[in-house]
Design an enzyme around this catalytic site. Structure first.
Site, short mmCIF file in Angstrom:
data_model
loop_
_atom_site.label_atom_id
_atom_site.label_comp_id
_atom_site.label_asym_id
_atom_site.label_seq_id
_atom_site.Cartn_x
_atom_site.Cartn_y
_atom_site.Cartn_z
N ASN A 27 31.42 116.01 45.36
CA ASN A 27 30.26 116.49 44.60
C ASN A 27 29.21 117.20 45.46
OD1 ASN A 27 29.42 114.21 45.87
ND2 ASN A 27 29.16 112.97 44.02
N HIS A 56 24.84 114.72 48.84
CA HIS A 56 24.33 113.35 48.69
C HIS A 56 22.82 113.46 48.51
CE1 HIS A 56 23.31 109.18 49.47
NE2 HIS A 56 22.35 109.65 50.23
N LYS A 81 27.65 117.98 51.99
CA LYS A 81 28.89 117.36 52.45
C LYS A 81 29.91 118.44 52.88
CE LYS A 81 28.29 113.50 49.12
NZ LYS A 81 28.99 112.70 48.08
N TYR A 141 27.88 104.41 53.52
CA TYR A 141 28.52 104.01 52.25
C TYR A 141 28.81 102.51 52.17
CZ TYR A 141 28.96 108.87 50.75
OH TYR A 141 28.69 110.15 50.33
N GLU A 182 18.54 105.28 54.79
CA GLU A 182 19.39 106.44 55.10
C GLU A 182 18.73 107.37 56.12
OE1 GLU A 182 21.42 106.44 50.64
OE2 GLU A 182 20.11 108.08 51.22
N1 UDP Z 1 32.19 108.17 44.48
C1 UDP Z 1 33.45 108.43 43.96
N2 UDP Z 1 33.86 107.75 42.84
C2 UDP Z 1 33.06 106.85 42.20
C3 UDP Z 1 31.78 106.61 42.72
C4 UDP Z 1 31.37 107.28 43.85
O1 UDP Z 1 34.18 109.25 44.52
O2 UDP Z 1 33.49 106.28 41.19
C5 UDP Z 1 31.74 108.89 45.69
C6 UDP Z 1 30.97 110.17 45.36
O3 UDP Z 1 31.27 111.16 46.36
C7 UDP Z 1 29.54 109.69 45.46
C8 UDP Z 1 29.62 108.70 46.62
O4 UDP Z 1 30.89 108.07 46.45
O5 UDP Z 1 28.64 110.76 45.71
C9 UDP Z 1 28.52 107.65 46.63
O6 UDP Z 1 28.50 106.95 45.42
P1 UDP Z 1 27.16 106.55 44.67
O7 UDP Z 1 27.53 105.61 43.59
O8 UDP Z 1 26.14 106.12 45.68
O9 UDP Z 1 26.73 107.93 43.96
P2 UDP Z 1 25.59 108.99 44.33
O10 UDP Z 1 24.38 108.22 44.75
O11 UDP Z 1 26.13 109.87 45.42
O12 UDP Z 1 25.37 109.78 43.06
MG MG Z 2 24.14 106.68 46.14
#
Ligand code: UDP
Ligand code: MG
Length: 168
Positions: free
Chosen positions: A123, A126, A11, A51, A137
Site C-alpha cells: 500500500n 506507512h 515503502k 511491525y 515510531e
Molecule cells: N497488512 C497486510 N494485511 C493485513 C493487515 C496489514 O498486508 O491484513 C500490512 C499492510 O502493508 C499494512 C501493514 O501491514 O500497511 C501494517 O498494518 P496496520 O494494521 O498497522 O495498517 P496501517 O496502519 O499501515 O494502515
Molecule cells: Mg499501523
C-alpha cells in the site's frame, strides 16, 4: 485541535514505481510542516520493531520481506516526519485505508496500492495511527539530531568517548 507528529514511510513499492514525488505532493495537501527526511536501508531488527504489533499474523514474514525491500529488490524506504494540527488524521485521510481495494480511489493507497497473491497489502506508504504510535515510531526511525527540533525529551550521553544525543 492538537499539534501532532507523524511518521510517514514511502515503502519499497512506492520507490520502485517512482511514486516519491506524487506521494510527497499528495502529503503536502495536508499543509503540515516537514521536520525530518532520510533514505533508510531497513534491517530485519528495525522491520521487526516497527511491525511488532503484527508479530502473530500469518503474513508477518511476508511483511518483513516487503518493508526490507526483498520483494521489490530495492533496499530502501524514504522516512519522513511531519508536524502540525491534527497531523495524524489529516495524513491518514490522504493516505487512505490499509487495504488498497477498500481505500478511497482518490487516496494514495487507493490510487497506487495493490494486494499481492500472498495476501499482503502493498500500500505504498506507512502513516502513524495515533500520537503514541507516532512517538514510538519516530524514536525508532530517527535520532534526535536528524530532526530539526527536539520533538521529545533528549539526553546527552558519551559512548566510546564520543558525545551523542539520544532520546531520553
Ligand atoms: N497488512 C497486510 N494485511 C493485513 C493487515 C496489514 O498486508 O491484513 C500490512 C499492510 O502493508 C499494512 C501493514 O501491514 O500497511 C501494517 O498494518 P496496520 O494494521 O498497522 O495498517 P496501517 O496502519 O499501515 O494502515
Ligand atoms: Mg499501523
Amino acid at each position: 485541535m492538537a499539534i501532532e507528529q507523524t511518521l510517514i514511510l514511502i515503502k519499497p513499492d512506492g520507490l520502485i514505481k517512482s511514486l516519491t514525488g506524487n506521494v510527497i505532493s499528495r502529503l503536502s495537501e495536508a499543509k503540515l510542516t516537514i521536520m525530518g527526511a532520510k533514505v533508510v536501508r531497513v534491517s530485519r531488527d528495525l522491520a521487526e520493531k516497527h511491525y511488532e504489533h503484527l508479530r502473530e499474523k500469518p503474513f508477518f514474514e511476508e511483511l518483513l520481506n516487503y518493508i526490507m525491500g526483498d520483494v521489490h529488490k530495492t533496499y530502501r524506504v524514504l522516512a519522513l516526519v511531519y508536524q502540525g494540527e491534527d497531523a495524524i488524521t489529516k495524513i491518514r485521510d490522504v493516505v487512505g485505508e490499509t487495504d488498497p481495494e477498500k481505500a478511497n480511489p482518490v487516496s494514495i493507497r487507493g490510487a497506487y496500492g495493490r494486494v499481492t497473491r500472498a495476501g499482503v497489502f502493498e500500500n505504498v506508504v506507512h502513516a502513524s495511527s495515533s500520537p503514541e504510535d507516532a512517538e514510538k515510531e519516530i524514536k525508532l526511525w530517527f535520532m534526535p539530531d536528524e530532526i530539526v527540533e527536539d520533538l521529545y525529551p533528549i539526553k546527552k550521553i558519551t559512548l566510546n568517548n564520543v558525545k551523542q544525543t539520544v532520546w531520553a
